[in-house]
Design a protein around this motif. Structure first.
Motif, short mmCIF file in Angstrom:
data_model
loop_
_atom_site.label_atom_id
_atom_site.label_comp_id
_atom_site.label_asym_id
_atom_site.label_seq_id
_atom_site.Cartn_x
_atom_site.Cartn_y
_atom_site.Cartn_z
N ALA A 91 -16.07 -21.95 37.49
CA ALA A 91 -16.22 -20.59 38.02
C ALA A 91 -17.37 -20.51 39.01
CB ALA A 91 -16.41 -19.59 36.88
N LEU A 92 -18.50 -21.13 38.67
CA LEU A 92 -19.65 -21.11 39.57
C LEU A 92 -19.36 -21.90 40.85
CD1 LEU A 92 -22.61 -20.23 39.95
CD2 LEU A 92 -23.29 -22.36 38.85
N CYS A 93 -18.68 -23.03 40.72
CA CYS A 93 -18.36 -23.83 41.91
C CYS A 93 -17.43 -23.09 42.85
CB CYS A 93 -17.74 -25.16 41.48
SG CYS A 93 -18.89 -26.28 40.63
N ASP A 94 -16.40 -22.43 42.31
CA ASP A 94 -15.47 -21.68 43.15
C ASP A 94 -16.17 -20.50 43.84
OD1 ASP A 94 -13.47 -23.38 42.42
OD2 ASP A 94 -12.66 -22.08 40.85
N MET A 95 -17.05 -19.84 43.11
CA MET A 95 -17.75 -18.70 43.70
C MET A 95 -18.67 -19.15 44.84
SD MET A 95 -20.59 -16.24 42.00
CE MET A 95 -21.78 -17.53 42.32
N ALA A 118 -18.39 -21.93 46.59
CA ALA A 118 -17.60 -22.45 47.70
C ALA A 118 -17.11 -21.34 48.61
CB ALA A 118 -16.41 -23.25 47.16
N ALA A 119 -16.90 -20.14 48.06
CA ALA A 119 -16.44 -19.02 48.86
C ALA A 119 -17.58 -18.30 49.56
CB ALA A 119 -15.66 -18.03 47.98
N SER A 120 -18.76 -18.25 48.94
CA SER A 120 -19.89 -17.52 49.53
C SER A 120 -21.17 -18.25 49.13
CB SER A 120 -19.92 -16.07 49.04
OG SER A 120 -21.05 -15.39 49.54
N ASN A 121 -21.82 -18.90 50.09
CA ASN A 121 -23.00 -19.70 49.79
C ASN A 121 -24.10 -19.53 50.82
OD1 ASN A 121 -22.32 -21.68 52.03
ND2 ASN A 121 -20.59 -22.05 50.67
N ASP A 122 -24.16 -18.40 51.49
CA ASP A 122 -25.20 -18.21 52.50
C ASP A 122 -26.60 -18.22 51.90
OD1 ASP A 122 -23.26 -18.05 54.43
OD2 ASP A 122 -23.19 -15.86 54.46
N PHE A 123 -26.74 -17.73 50.66
CA PHE A 123 -28.07 -17.67 50.07
C PHE A 123 -28.63 -19.06 49.76
CE2 PHE A 123 -25.36 -18.02 46.41
CZ PHE A 123 -26.11 -18.69 45.46
N ARG A 150 -20.13 -33.74 45.50
CA ARG A 150 -19.69 -32.52 46.16
C ARG A 150 -18.93 -31.65 45.17
NH1 ARG A 150 -16.52 -35.37 50.91
NH2 ARG A 150 -16.20 -36.80 49.15
N ILE A 151 -19.18 -30.34 45.21
CA ILE A 151 -18.51 -29.45 44.26
C ILE A 151 -17.07 -29.18 44.67
CG2 ILE A 151 -20.72 -28.39 43.64
CD1 ILE A 151 -19.89 -25.95 45.27
N ARG A 152 -16.81 -29.08 45.96
CA ARG A 152 -15.46 -28.90 46.48
C ARG A 152 -15.36 -29.69 47.78
NH1 ARG A 152 -14.87 -27.65 42.11
NH2 ARG A 152 -14.05 -25.73 41.18
#
Length: 584
Positions: A397-401, A403-408, A496-498
């Motif tokens: 769940a954390l990896c998918d989240m 991968a979609a939004s990682n600007d921070f 790599r997570i994804r």
């Protein structure tokens, strides 16, 4: 000054507004992916024996449907499922479509007999819905969702209904009971983080408000006793849902400062003069014994649940909707303006929360300073993924989240401590996710090791240099240069997570080991050892040096000859140009 001219306003003829018709939507879907056969085959071809799915039946006349809405459809709109009364033991978690995640009425929800997925149907012309109004031609005992229809027998045949949904992935949503407790330092300027988390949760539970409990506690000197008593409604909320068979999920969001040297969290005072302690002592003092016992009871009830659900055909559903998978999760999301997770003393206290089964996971941030506005979107998204959409595996769940939004992750890192079951044993894992940034961080990690004996560079002295997919380090103090390592593939420390969606995000075990910190040093030493020539006798070494000198002399002679040839060519070109000018 000349008189102002009067502006002549002419009315522009307004064209009649026309809404998008179902036929237009269908044709758009069929054209959206020319190479995907399944998308275009989700609607019957014109001229098929199915009469109800012809173009004339799919495209509704706007005028007729507007003038006579009763004739367009005798069905009633979706009724909002009422939330249970406070004194009622019934808990309603809602019926949501597994393709668009919209709430639907049970009368307009079709369940797949193969995988158990729920697909919603329109309740009025041009209303929301994944299946076009009154286009289903199969009984409920034979209904298959679009994905199962493409994998079962006769997958090349057209669907027995008009699927107008744009999503082809399944995602389950439920208004499962959830409790959120925000712990904020009272001297903070505002409650930005807690307000954003509260608004996000209330948006998902707007039709099921009795399934959500949110409370904000403020930490200050001597206030832990009075603040813990304010959670008595939360204890009643958890006990009521436990009796109904819906163990709630609990999320603790901590927003405060942390000590620069010890990493412990501040619970009194302001920017200066405050007192700090570990996260364990803060949670025990401010949550109280009764609330902590209710959290533990909710987890025990969920993990001991043995409910088994099957589809109409007796298969395993595509998602687990039992209390064992959906409820009883406990998590801490820790946001602090300081290195609360990077100091070993406090990190051991954070890890002990999961090891002692106090909570199931802890999510923190590894930056030296983390602002709530920077990570607020990640915090509320993670709460939503676990509590609303039922992502029971914390790590995926954390990896998918991310991968979609990682600007921070440009400014900080994410650290997660979670428990997983391996061969029947509960194992605690701690991992850090960081972002590979060219010229700044190799594999998302700040390396400080140099291969030169006695050199102890500061983090600013180790410079990162990228050359395509390869990266190497340079030390500004001793001019040491490491070997290049590829960043487009995994290695023994960084994964790599994804690989496709987020190839720039890597994870590694936390805290980092000594081997990880010396990753570039070990690779450089290994490459130097392999490239070093074998030892030879003294006479042989002199011969080798002599041959090397002769090779260098031959190379210099070859370069000089090439330069001479180029100069001769240039002279001949100049003579030819001069002759041409004389002839002209």
């Amino acid at each position: 000054m000349p008189p102002r001219k009067a502006k002549s306003k002419k009315k522009v003829a307004q064209l009649p507004r026309t809404k998008a018709t179902v036929g237009g939507l269908i044709s758009g879907i069929s054209r959206c992916a020319a190479c995907d056969v399944d998308v275009g085959s989700m609607v019957n071809a014109i001229g098929c024996p199915n009469a109800s799915l012809k173009e004339s039946n799919l495209i509704v006349d706007d005028a007729s449907s507007t003038m006579n809405p009763a004739a367009a459809s005798p069905l009633h709109p979706v009724h909002t499922t009422p939330a249970p009364a406070p004194d009622s033991q019934a808990v309603r978690v809602g019926t949501f479509c597994h393709y668009c995640c919209d709430q639907t009425d049970s009368a307009k929800a079709h369940e797949c007999v193969n995988c158990g997925a729920i697909v919603c149907e329109q309740y009025l012309p041009r209303s929301s819905g994944c299946i076009f109004l009154r286009s289903v031609e199969v009984p409920e005992k034979d209904f298959l969702c679009p994905l199962c229809s493409r994998s079962a027998d006769g997958k090349d045949k057209p669907l027995r209904y008009a699927f107008i949904g744009f999503g082809r992935r399944k995602k389950v949503k439920m208004a499962w009971p959830m409790a959120i407790v925000n712990l904020n330092l009272e001297s903070m300027k505002d409650d930005y983080l807690s307000n954003t988390v509260t608004l996000e949760a209330k948006n998902h539970y707007r039709s099921f408000q009795d399934n959500l409990f949110i409370f904000t506690l403020h930490m200050r000197a001597g206030a832990h006793v009075s603040e813990s008593k304010k959670l008595s409604p939360g204890v009643d909320f958890m006990q009521r849902n436990l009796q109904a068979g819906f163990p709630p999920n609990t999320f603790l969001v901590v927003d405060t400062h942390s000590d620069e040297y010890t990493g412990m969290l501040q619970h009194t005072g302001g920017h200066s003069g405050g007192t700090s302690t570990t996260i364990t002592e803060i949670l025990i003092a401010y949550l109280g014994t009764q609330f902590l016992q209710a959290m533990q009871q909710s987890s025990d009830v969920a993990r001991s649940d043995r409910t088994v659900k099957k589809t109409v055909l007796g298969n395993q559903p595509w998602c687990d909707l039992t209390p064992r998978a959906r409820g009883g999760w406990r998590g801490v999301l820790m946001v602090s303006c300081g290195p609360a997770i990077r100091v070993s003393h406090h990190f051991e206290a954070v890890k002990a929360l999961v090891e002692r089964n106090f909570v199931d996971f802890v999510v923190a941030f590894g930056g030296s300073g983390t602002l709530p506005s920077t990570v607020a979107s990640a915090v509320r998204s993670f709460v939503t993924e676990i509590g609303v959409f039922g992502r029971t595996d914390i790590w995926p769940a954390l990896c998918d989240m991310l991968a979609a939004s990682n600007d921070f992750l440009d400014y900080t890192t994410a650290v997660v401590v979670f428990a997983e079951t391996v061969d029947g044993r509960r194992v605690v894992e701690s991992r850090q996710i960081s972002k590979d940034i060219s010229g700044v961080r190799a594999f998302g990690y700040e390396f400080k090791s140099c291969a030169t004996p006695g050199c102890q560079p500061a983090p600013a002295d180790m410079r990162v240099h990228n050359n395509g997919p390869r990266v190497h380090l340079r030390c500004l103090k001793c001019k040491w240069r490491s070997s290049a390592v590829r960043t487009d593939q995994d290695n023994k420390h960084f994964k790599r997570i994804r690989k496709l969606h987020a190839p720039q995000l890597f994870w590694h075990h936390f805290p980092p080991s000594t081997d990880l910190q010396n990753f570039f040093v070990e690779i450089t030493n290994s490459d130097d050892a392999q490239s070093a020539p074998p030892r030879v006798a003294k006479g042989g070494e002199n011969k080798r040096k002599k041959r090397k000198i002769q090779a260098e002399i031959a190379l210099d002679m070859q370069e000089d000859s090439e330069m001479a040839i180029n100069d001769a060519d240039d002279d001949s070109i100049e003579v030819a140009m001069a002759d041409c000018m004389i002839d002209s």
